[in-house]
Scaffold this motif. Sequence first.
Motif: not given
Length: 408
Positions: A5, A89, A151-152, A155
Motif C-alpha cells: 500500500s 486492514l 487506509e483503515l 477498508a
Amino acid sequence: MSDQSGTTRRAAHLELDERVAAQLRDRLPVVAERTVSAITGEVPGYSGALTDTMREKIENAVRIALGTFLQLVEKAQSSDPSTPLTPALEAAYALGSGEARSGRSMDALLAAYRVGARVAWREVSTTTVRGGLAAETVAEFAELMFAYIDELSAASVAGHADELATAGRVQRRYLERLTQQLLAGEPEETLRRSAERADWPPPQTLTVVLLPRRNLRAVLALLSPHTLESGEDLPGVDLAEELAVLLVPDAHDAGRRQLARVLQGHRAVLGPARPWSRVAASYRRATRALALGLGRPDSGPVDTEEHLAELVLSMDPEGLADLRAQALKPLESLPLATAHRLAETLRSWLLHQGRRDDVAAELFVHPQTVRYRMGQLRELYGDRLHDPATVLDLTLALALLPAAPESE
C-alpha cells in the motif's frame, strides 16, 4: 488485501529511532484508553452506547492498530520485506461490516477514526518530540500515520458497503421466496416465518396487480416500499410480452381507488384485496381475468371487481355450454342467424325487464321489430317465459352470448 500500500511505501523512507519506538510501544495502553474516551465523549453514535466488554474490545482494537503501525515502521527498516498491514486492514474491513450488520451508517465510525487519529497523534507526537526526533522526521511520521488511518477508514468503508450489498441480496432472496409462497397459498404459519426472516411487515390486505414488466419500475416508484414483486412466468397464461406480478399492501377501500389512479395509463389487471395470507385467491382471479381476455385493454387498468359476472360464468365453461344448449333448445331448429337474433333479443328483453323501447334502443331496431321477435319467442317457449326457473336459466345462458354467425 495487498501489503503493498501507499503506507508501506512511505514507511520505507522513515527513519525511526529504536529507543523512540520502544517508548511508543510502552505508551500504547494509555493512548488506547484516551482514544476510546475521546471517541465516546465526542462521537454521538458511540456516546453512552458502550458496555464494559465493548469498550475493552475497542481499546484492544486501537492498541492493535497502533501496534501494527509501529511494526510497519520497524519492519520497513529491516531486511524483511513483509509487513503486518494486511491483518489490520482485514480487521478494519470487519469493523465496517459489523457496523452495517448493526444497522448503523458509516458516519459514526468515520467520525471515530477522525477523533482517534487526532488523539493518538497528540500522544504519539509528544513522545516522538521528547525522544529527540528531528522536526522533518516528526513531520514524515505524522504524514505516515494519517495515511495509515486513511487506509483503515477505506477498508472499513469497503466492508460496510460489501455487507450492505450482501445483506441486500440475501433479503431480496427472502422476499422472492415469500412472494412465491404467498402466490402458492402456503399455510399462514409458514408465511409468517418467511415474512419475519425477510424483515417484511405483514399488512392487513394484499392486492395482486399484473402488468407488463416494461412498466414495472415506473409503477413501483409510486407504491408502498413494502410492495412485493415476482417476475416468474404466469402459469396458464400465454402472452407475447413478459408480465410482472405485484402484491400491493393495504390497497383496499380508498386505497384501491388510489391504486387505480397510480395505474392509469398502464395496461394492468387488479385482483381483489384479500387478507395478506390469502392473496393467492387474488392472484388466481387476476390470472383468470387475463386468460379470458379481460386484461387486454388499449389503455388503463382492468379491475376484476367490475367483471365478476364474467368471471363467475367462466368458472365452468362446459357447464355453461350445457346450460345454454338446454335453455336455447327451442331455437335449435331455426337457421343460425335467425336463432342468434332471437337469442340476442331475448337477452335484452330479460335484462331490460320487458321494456320494449329500451330493448329497441340497445339493438338499434324499431320497437315493432322487438314486438315481432318476442311474438316468435312466445310461440317457441310458451308459458315457460313466465316461469322463474326458466327465466333464471335463460339469463345465465345468455349472459355471455357468443358472437353472431357470419352467415346462415
